[in-house]
Design an enzyme around this catalytic site. Structure first.
Site, short mmCIF file in Angstrom:
data_model
loop_
_atom_site.label_atom_id
_atom_site.label_comp_id
_atom_site.label_asym_id
_atom_site.label_seq_id
_atom_site.Cartn_x
_atom_site.Cartn_y
_atom_site.Cartn_z
N TYR A 222 -1.22 -0.72 -10.08
CA TYR A 222 -1.39 -2.03 -9.61
C TYR A 222 -2.47 -2.53 -10.25
O TYR A 222 -3.33 -2.15 -10.71
CB TYR A 222 -1.67 -1.50 -7.92
CG TYR A 222 -2.36 -0.67 -7.87
CD1 TYR A 222 -3.73 -0.78 -7.33
CD2 TYR A 222 -2.03 0.80 -7.71
CE1 TYR A 222 -4.73 0.41 -7.14
CE2 TYR A 222 -2.75 1.83 -7.26
CZ TYR A 222 -4.11 1.76 -7.08
OH TYR A 222 -4.84 2.73 -6.78
N GLU B 277 3.68 4.02 -11.02
CA GLU B 277 3.34 3.22 -10.13
C GLU B 277 1.77 2.91 -10.01
O GLU B 277 0.95 3.54 -9.55
CB GLU B 277 3.56 3.60 -8.67
CG GLU B 277 3.55 2.40 -7.54
CD GLU B 277 4.13 2.60 -6.31
OE1 GLU B 277 5.51 2.20 -6.09
OE2 GLU B 277 3.53 3.34 -5.41
N TYR C 245 0.72 -1.18 -0.08
CA TYR C 245 -0.05 0.03 0.05
C TYR C 245 1.08 1.30 -0.11
O TYR C 245 1.96 1.50 0.66
CB TYR C 245 -0.83 0.04 1.13
CG TYR C 245 -2.28 -0.93 1.26
CD1 TYR C 245 -3.19 -0.89 0.65
CD2 TYR C 245 -1.79 -2.20 1.92
CE1 TYR C 245 -4.18 -1.78 0.65
CE2 TYR C 245 -2.73 -3.37 1.84
CZ TYR C 245 -3.82 -2.98 1.26
OH TYR C 245 -4.79 -3.87 1.09
N SER C 246 0.56 2.13 -0.89
CA SER C 246 1.59 3.43 -0.81
C SER C 246 0.90 4.39 0.50
O SER C 246 -0.26 4.14 1.01
CB SER C 246 1.00 4.17 -2.38
OG SER C 246 1.46 3.96 -3.43
N CYS D 225 -0.33 7.09 -10.62
CA CYS D 225 -0.57 6.26 -9.40
C CYS D 225 -2.14 5.84 -9.57
O CYS D 225 -2.90 6.66 -9.50
CB CYS D 225 0.00 6.89 -8.19
SG CYS D 225 -0.03 5.58 -7.06
#
Length: 376
Positions: free
Chosen positions: A376, A374, A154-155, A334
Site C-alpha cells: 500500500y 498486498e 486496513y488489513s 505485506c
C-alpha cells in the site's frame, strides 16, 4: 495495517471453560507485555467487581496453556461457509460498528505510534483471515465538497473469531500518519493522515462506519494442512500474519495446522516490534512449526555493514527459502509498497547466483498461486 508504526495491549478474551462461564466469568484481559501471560478477569455480576490477579491465576487459562490446549472458539459455523465473504457492506450503506478498545502497542523509542484497535461488529460483518475492512472517517471529503471521505482499507489483524474468540470482533493494526514540515521539523496537523488519526484517537464506545470485507489475494490457503507459509512483513504489514498465526497456533479450529510457518518482520528498532510476545510464545510452544526472524533497521547490520532490512534477512536464509518455494511453499508480502523493489532485487540476485532465471521462477510461482502480495 492501512493501505493509504512498548506498552501493554489489553484484549478481551472469552473464557472457553464452561464451568467458568457458569460461575459468571465473562472476559479476561490479556497483556502482551506481561511475560507470564497471565490474564486478569472481570465479573459481570451487576456489581461489576474485579477479581484480583491472584484469583485470576487460579481461574483463568493462561495463553501458555492455550498454546498446548488451544483456545475454544465460537461459533464454529464460521468454518462452514464455502463462499468468501466479500463487500457485505458498501460505502453508500456502511455498517455502524463500535470501538471496543484502542491501545498503543509500541515502546517509547519507536518512531511513530501504532495502535491495536478492537472493533465490535456484532457478528454481522464476518471475514476470513487475510481480508481487509474499509473505514469511512467522519467529515467532508476536501476534494469533493459535500461528499463523505473516501474509504480507507486496513488489513484485519485477527482471525474470523476475533480477539474475543466469539466471532463478534475484528482487530486493526494502525500506525498514526503524522506529517512533519521538512523545513521547520514541526508537525503540520492539516496534512496528517485523516483516518489513521481518527482511529487512533477513538475511544471505547465510539461508533465507526465500516465497509467490506474485501480482498482475496491474501486469503490463507488451507487445502493442505501441512503446507509451508513464508510471511514477509514490514511494520503494520504484519496484521494479516498475526491472524494466520493465531489460527495456526492459538485457536482450537477444525482445520488443524501441521506445517511450517516462517515470519520475517522488518521494523525500525526493538520498540517498534508488533505482537512480539505473541510470536515469541509460538516459538516456545511450537519450535518445530514456527520460525521468527526480525530485521531491525536501526539496530542490526547486514553483511555489508549497512542497515538491516527485511530483504537482507531473507538473503541470509535464501537457500532454505528457495528450497521451500521449490517444494510448494506459499510466500506472502505485506507492508509499504516501497518494500517490494528491494526484495525483488534480492531474490533476483540470489536466483542468478543459483543459476536460475528469476523472472521465469516468479512466473511459475504466480501460476501455482504460491505468490501473494498486498502492499500500500
Amino acid at each position: 495495517m492501512a493501505h493509504s508504526a512498548s506498552t501493554a495491549t489489553h484484549i478481551s478474551v472469552s473464557v472457553p471453560d464452561a464451568s467458568l462461564r457458569r460461575s459468571g466469568v465473562k472476559i479476561c484481559n490479556l497483556s502482551f507485555q506481561d511475560k507470564s501471560w497471565v490474564p486478569s478477569l472481570s465479573l459481570d455480576l451487576r456489581a461489576n467487581k474485579i477479581l484480583s490477579r491472584k484469583q485470576c491465576r487460579v481461574a483463568c487459562m493462561s495463553v501458555q496453556q492455550a498454546g498446548k490446549r488451544k483456545v475454544a472458539v465460537t461459533p464454529l459455523e464460521l468454518e462452514d461457509s464455502k463462499e468468501t465473504p466479500i463487500n457485505l457492506y458498501r460505502p453508500k450503506e456502511p455498517y455502524t460498528a463500535t470501538i471496543v478498545s484502542v491501545e498503543r502497542i509500541v515502546g517509547p523509542k519507536a518512531p511513530g505510534e501504532t495502535c491495536h484497535i478492537v472493533i465490535d461488529h456484532g457478528g454481522n460483518v464476518p471475514y476470513w483471515e487475510g481480508q481487509s475492512y474499509g473505514i469511512i472517517p467522519p467529515g467532508e471529503n476536501p476534494k469533493k465538497p459535500g461528499a463523505p471521505h473516501n474509504v480507507r482499507l486496513y488489513s484485519i489483524a485477527s482471525t474470523r473469531y476475533g480477539d474475543s474468540f466469539d466471532g463478534k470482533t475484528a482487530s486493526l493494526c494502525v500506525r498514526r500518519a503524522v506529517y512533519y514540515d521538512p523545513e521547520t521539523g514541526k508537525e503540520d496537523s492539516s496534512k496528517n493522515g485523516v483516518c489513521s488519526n481518527y482511529l487512533c484517537n477513538s475511544k471505547p464506545g465510539d461508533k465507526i462506519q465500516l465497509t467490506g470485507p474485501s480482498g482475496k489475494v491474501m486469503l490463507l490457503p488451507e487445502d493442505d494442512p501441512n503446507a509451508t507459509h513464508i510471511m514477509i512483513a514490514t511494520g503494520t504489514g504484519v496484521a494479516p500474519f498475526r491472524a494466520y498465526l493465531r489460527r495456526m497456533f492459538m485457536e482450537s479450529v477444525p482445520k488443524r495446522f501441521g506445517g511450517l510457518a516462517w515470519l520475517f518482520l522488518g521494523v525500525a528498532n526493538a520498540d517498534s516490534l508488533l505482537y512480539d510476545d505473541e510470536f515469541s510464545n509460538y516459538i516456545r510452544e511450537y519450535p518445530n512449526q514456527f520460525r521468527y526472524d526480525k530485521a531491525l533497521s536501526r539496530e542490526h547490520k547486514n553483511k555489508k555493514g549497512g542497515k538491516m532490512y527485511v530483504q537482507d534477512k531473507i538473503e541470509e536464509y535464501s537457500d532454505e527459502v528457495f528450497k521451500l518455494l521449490d517444494g510448494g511453499a506459499h510466500i506472502y508480502f505485506c507492508g509499504l509498497k516501497g518494500m517490494m523493489p528491494g526484495i525483488q532485487e534480492t531474490l533476483k540476485r540470489v536466483a542468478e547466483q543459483r543459476g536460475e532465471d528469476w523472472d521465469e521462477k516468479l512466473k511459475q510461482l504466480k501460476k501455482n498461486k504460491q505468490w501473494h502480495v498486498e502492499v500500500y
